[in-house]
Write a protein that holds these residues in place. Sequence first.
Motif, PDB file in Angstrom:
ATOM      1  N   PHE A 151      27.678  22.093 -30.417  1.00 41.44           N
ATOM      2  CA  PHE A 151      27.952  20.585 -30.582  1.00 41.44           C
ATOM      3  C   PHE A 151      28.662  20.105 -29.397  1.00 41.44           C
ATOM      4  N   GLY A 152      29.609  21.170 -28.966  1.00 45.04           N
ATOM      5  CA  GLY A 152      30.318  20.896 -27.843  1.00 45.04           C
ATOM      6  C   GLY A 152      29.724  20.620 -26.382  1.00 45.04           C
ATOM      7  N   ILE A 153      28.534  21.458 -26.508  1.00 46.81           N
ATOM      8  CA  ILE A 153      27.601  21.490 -25.301  1.00 46.81           C
ATOM      9  C   ILE A 153      26.835  19.968 -25.473  1.00 46.81           C
ATOM     10  N   VAL A 154      26.157  19.801 -26.329  1.00 44.09           N
ATOM     11  CA  VAL A 154      25.271  18.565 -26.307  1.00 44.09           C
ATOM     12  C   VAL A 154      26.198  17.248 -26.376  1.00 44.09           C
ATOM     13  N   GLY A 155      27.320  17.577 -27.027  1.00 49.09           N
ATOM     14  CA  GLY A 155      28.085  16.269 -27.093  1.00 49.09           C
ATOM     15  C   GLY A 155      28.450  15.868 -25.843  1.00 49.09           C
ATOM     16  N   SER A 156      28.962  16.964 -24.929  1.00 47.60           N
ATOM     17  CA  SER A 156      29.311  16.836 -23.598  1.00 47.60           C
ATOM     18  C   SER A 156      28.219  16.166 -22.441  1.00 47.60           C
ATOM     19  N   LEU A 157      27.134  16.669 -23.001  1.00 51.64           N
ATOM     20  CA  LEU A 157      25.994  16.204 -22.011  1.00 51.64           C
ATOM     21  C   LEU A 157      25.769  14.523 -22.356  1.00 51.64           C
ATOM     22  N   TYR A 158      25.849  14.152 -23.766  1.00 51.50           N
ATOM     23  CA  TYR A 158      25.678  12.931 -24.180  1.00 51.50           C
ATOM     24  C   TYR A 158      26.806  11.982 -23.498  1.00 51.50           C
ATOM     25  N   ALA A 159      28.033  12.591 -23.521  1.00 58.40           N
ATOM     26  CA  ALA A 159      29.152  11.685 -23.194  1.00 58.40           C
ATOM     27  C   ALA A 159      28.935  11.517 -21.570  1.00 58.40           C
TER      28      ALA A 159
END
Lengths: 305, 305
Positions: A151-159
């Motif tokens: 979640f940290g990886i995909v969330g960071s990419l979205y942000a």
Amino acid sequence: MGGDYAPKANVLGAIAAHELLSPNEHLVLIGDTQQIKPILAEQGFNADHFEYIHTDEVIGMGEHPTRAITQKPNSSISVGFSMLKKGEIDAFIGAGNSGAMMVGAVFSVKTVPGIIRPSLCTLVPKLNGGTGLMLDVGANADCKPDVLVQFGIVGSLYAENVMHINNPKVGLINIGEEDEKGNMLSLATFPLMKECKQFNFIGNIEGRDLFNEKADVIVCDGFTGNIMLKLAESFYVMTIQKGLKDEFFDRFNYENHGGSPVLGVNAPVIIGHGISTPKAVKNMVLQAREMITTGLVEKIQAAFK
Amino acid sequence: MGGDYAPKANVLGAIAAHELLSPNEHLVLIGDTQQIKPILAEQGFNADHFEYIHTDEVIGMGEHPTRAITQKPNSSISVGFSMLKKGEIDAFIGAGNSGAMMVGAVFSVKTVPGIIRPSLCTLVPKLNGGTGLMLDVGANADCKPDVLVQFGIVGSLYAENVMHINNPKVGLINIGEEDEKGNMLSLATFPLMKECKQFNFIGNIEGRDLFNEKADVIVCDGFTGNIMLKLAESFYVMTIQKGLKDEFFDRFNYENHGGSPVLGVNAPVIIGHGISTPKAVKNMVLQAREMITTGLVEKIQAAFK
């Protein structure tokens, strides 16, 4: 056809979005054209601006997601995901049955290889004027530590890509700031996040840090996130009911953000609030465009290669 | 000596409480009398109204609870619990290191036989003017279903006896209202609560239901409860910072409720907020009196016999 005010709110939202799209960007309206066309006429809107796919089934808000998707192949949700899978559309937006939207996404375009569980995000207004991203907010009630790290990886990419936040700060929701605080899940997740080189982990954050500048991406299991989201929404509703006017509280209004992106599937998918208004639908379209043009999905796929 | 404003706020709170106690109710001030006495003199308060136990050690807010309790036997927390154990006082209140207060309670007066884990509660303002009780809010980050059921029992007894709510409605915090919604913990807890005859279970409630009239007693694991509590507190702080005046939001002020009762130990114990003011301390004294006079602990003991 999804959402409490469908199809009218959806059609009006599409009209509003159309004004902001460039000539090479097209909206496809999937639903009952017999209901859609009169709304366009009413608005004096040239129907030729949109493409239409007629559907005559509707999945209700209370229906069982998996069953509904299977039993109603001609619903706007089923047809939309089928088109998304075939590449006939580049992103799919719906404000209907969230469970069916989630199941439809996973069944059709599938989970990105390497991703354990796709997640549902919500945008969070920050007191400093910015916006944060919280995930998961309900798609995954029980999570394992490695799922939270993803979640940290995909969330960071979205942000970084869609929200244009440089080197987004990722925080883990916990009951204390100290490294050794937490429940079994957060205690096991903390060292994995600390080791992970794919995002800027800033450590544990608390319930009180949702709206401050500590973290741009707020990671939690879907049980915790869903409860936080609904609690925050209830505050917004209270400020409205009490007539307390404030620019910050106004930004709680989901309409301004669009909808909840589904991260970790092989195409952009956005799930709208059940009570999505034209403004919310318009913003979901713009949000989806941003997900397409920034190549978010391809970047997520590359991160898990 | 506990709390950011100790001992002054605690002494002023004791003075304020004294006015409201009957002649047979006594306050014992446990702390550094050299610091306490001048405050009384300053206030022109007759020192004979209180009893004093001098202590010369203080457990800091950041100290490790178990270690601090053992290594500082002459701290106000250690001495207070030792007196509570011996029956020299009927209730113990402190606004210091919460962990040390919790550990002290369990080590000294012990957990009520039959209770798996004592819990920490918080009072929640309701939009209808009433007050609810949420537990656990941080003493138990990980809970098993039978522990949550016990929170329902002790919470219901507190609400009925101390808060004077008739047949309190007990709700389980969850991500949906439907019986079959939830994470593994809430799904396993729901049927146990439904079967339990010791409280009035009204089913699942959501994050948005914290402040409405659906449930008087809100049960959750300590991880979820702590995050909800801190999120709610952050809203209160925001309304203050933004100068949004409202009677309901005013009731978020912990000062009006006193402190967090520890339920499931063999004597009344209340843990105050670290920033407890004189008003908060006064209300903690009144809250402790109510726990004593209503025989709450005896009723909890009887429920688990």
